[in-house]
Design a protein around this motif. Structure first.
Motif, PDB file in Angstrom:
ATOM      1  N   GLN A  17       0.855  -1.194   0.000  1.00  0.00           N
ATOM      2  CA  GLN A  17       0.000   0.000   0.000  1.00  0.00           C
ATOM      3  C   GLN A  17       0.886   1.237   0.000  1.00  0.00           C
ATOM      4  OE1 GLN A  17      -2.489  -2.174   3.238  1.00  0.00           O
ATOM      5  NE2 GLN A  17      -3.598  -0.273   2.801  1.00  0.00           N
TER       6      GLN A  17
ATOM      7  N   LYS B 137      -0.358   7.007  -4.066  1.00  0.00           N
ATOM      8  CA  LYS B 137      -0.211   6.890  -5.520  1.00  0.00           C
ATOM      9  C   LYS B 137      -0.039   8.275  -6.151  1.00  0.00           C
ATOM     10  CE  LYS B 137      -2.699   2.506  -5.818  1.00  0.00           C
ATOM     11  NZ  LYS B 137      -3.770   1.736  -6.481  1.00  0.00           N
TER      12      LYS B 137
ATOM     13  N   ASN C  42       1.108  11.255  -8.613  1.00  0.00           N
ATOM     14  CA  ASN C  42       1.342  11.519 -10.030  1.00  0.00           C
ATOM     15  C   ASN C  42       2.464  12.547 -10.084  1.00  0.00           C
ATOM     16  OD1 ASN C  42       1.207  11.767 -12.795  1.00  0.00           O
ATOM     17  ND2 ASN C  42      -0.542  13.154 -12.774  1.00  0.00           N
TER      18      ASN C  42
ATOM     19  N   LYS D 261       4.961   5.886 -11.614  1.00  0.00           N
ATOM     20  CA  LYS D 261       4.909   5.472 -10.204  1.00  0.00           C
ATOM     21  C   LYS D 261       6.071   6.044  -9.390  1.00  0.00           C
ATOM     22  CE  LYS D 261       2.348   1.112 -10.926  1.00  0.00           C
ATOM     23  NZ  LYS D 261       2.295   1.066 -12.389  1.00  0.00           N
TER      24      LYS D 261
ATOM     25  N   TRP E  36       6.267   6.287  -5.358  1.00  0.00           N
ATOM     26  CA  TRP E  36       5.347   5.351  -4.714  1.00  0.00           C
ATOM     27  C   TRP E  36       6.082   4.497  -3.688  1.00  0.00           C
ATOM     28  CZ3 TRP E  36       0.978   2.880  -8.130  1.00  0.00           C
ATOM     29  CH2 TRP E  36       0.269   3.901  -8.799  1.00  0.00           C
TER      30      TRP E  36
ATOM     31  N   GLN F  80       8.550   0.195 -10.139  1.00  0.00           N
ATOM     32  CA  GLN F  80       7.220   0.179 -10.769  1.00  0.00           C
ATOM     33  C   GLN F  80       6.428  -1.064 -10.386  1.00  0.00           C
ATOM     34  OE1 GLN F  80       8.189   0.801 -14.965  1.00  0.00           O
ATOM     35  NE2 GLN F  80       7.741   2.985 -14.738  1.00  0.00           N
TER      36      GLN F  80
ATOM     37  N   ASP G  28      -1.348  -4.389 -10.994  1.00  0.00           N
ATOM     38  CA  ASP G  28      -1.531  -3.200 -10.169  1.00  0.00           C
ATOM     39  C   ASP G  28      -2.679  -3.342  -9.179  1.00  0.00           C
ATOM     40  OD1 ASP G  28       0.592  -2.029 -11.402  1.00  0.00           O
ATOM     41  OD2 ASP G  28      -0.554  -0.521 -12.510  1.00  0.00           O
TER      42      ASP G  28
ATOM     43  N   ILE H 213      -1.762  -3.381  -5.556  1.00  0.00           N
ATOM     44  CA  ILE H 213      -1.236  -2.166  -4.944  1.00  0.00           C
ATOM     45  C   ILE H 213      -2.405  -1.351  -4.392  1.00  0.00           C
ATOM     46  CG2 ILE H 213       0.185  -0.116  -5.245  1.00  0.00           C
ATOM     47  CD1 ILE H 213       1.311  -1.402  -7.794  1.00  0.00           C
TER      48      ILE H 213
ATOM     49  N   GLY I 105      -4.039   1.880  -2.187  1.00  0.00           N
ATOM     50  CA  GLY I 105      -3.741   3.294  -2.007  1.00  0.00           C
ATOM     51  C   GLY I 105      -3.759   3.709  -0.545  1.00  0.00           C
TER      52      GLY I 105
END
Length: 233
Positions: free
Chosen positions: A103, A106, A108, A127, A130, A159, A166, A169, A171
């Motif tokens: 977790q 995320k 940008n 990513k 992250w 990544q 994904d 993964i 958030g």
């Protein structure tokens, strides 16, 4: 007990110490904090990668050994060293969700700078950042063996290509990895991440939350002295 790994870089030893202090001072649960140091990993035969000019820190790749160091059991937190904790880390620990292998916040994050602290190249990739704060469900991270971490490319690791997709993964709220000088100012930020460079570097001494970092350093260095008593008789 919350297992927490901090990336260690000899060039930013003060950052490691201040982060650990800020975590311990605010945590409502016992912490087991382990610095991920290249010297110890190499001595244990777990790390053999050569220095990569694109790696901005000594722990750029070694962070992914955290699940192995936990025996692929339970949960752990990893975070970069250039972070200041402003809230109880137990609140992040409480967000663990067994549906996911990892977790993260995320972001940008598309940096515009060509270089960052210590004149390291500011790389751009999907990513980005992250992996700077991760809640790791270690039993679902078994692909991260020492051999894989040593041989995989940087992009494969950062990544999360070691996961099946994904959808593994999860958030996290953005306050758990606030990027200083990138994210909009946030007085509620729980983990402040000086990803461009911390206030211990002259060129970033006036960045957002710099005064709080220096106050944390001062608190860490404070020692209560013995009160002198007057002699009698």
């Amino acid at each position: 007990m919350i297992r927490l790994f901090i990336g260690y870089d000899r060039r930013e030893a003060a950052a490691n110490a201040v982060l650990a202090h800020s975590l311990n001072r605010r945590s409502s649960e016992a912490l087991a904090i382990t610095p991920i140091t290249l010297s110890s990993l190499r001595a244990m035969g777990l790390y053999r990668r050569e220095e990569n000019p694109l790696a901005s820190t000594e722990f750029s790749f070694s962070r992914f050994l955290a699940p192995y160091l936990c025996g692929y059991e339970g949960w752990a937190i990893f975070m970069d060293n250039d972070i200041l904790a402003r809230d109880d880390i137990a609140k992040l620990w409480a967000l663990r969700d067994d549906r996911y292998a990892v977790q993260v916040v995320k972001h940008n994050h598309v940096p515009k700078e060509g270089v960052k602290f210590l004149d390291k190249v500011q790389t751009k990739y999907e990513k980005k950042n992250w992996s700077s704060v991760m809640l790791l469900n270690c039993a679902k991270c078994t692909k991260l063996t020492p051999d894989y971490v040593n041989d995989a490319s940087g992009l494969e690791l950062h990544q999360f290509k070691w996961l099946q997709g994904d959808d593994q993964i999860g958030g996290l709220p953005q306050r758990w990895n606030h990027l200083v000088n990138y994210d909009a100012p946030n007085a509620d930020a729980a983990l402040v991440h000086f990803t461009l460079g911390g206030p211990y570097f002259n060129e970033y001494r006036d960045c957002e939350f710099a005064d709080e970092w220096r106050a944390e350093l001062a608190d860490m260095l404070n020692v209560q002295q013995r009160v002198a008593t007057a002699k009698t008789g």
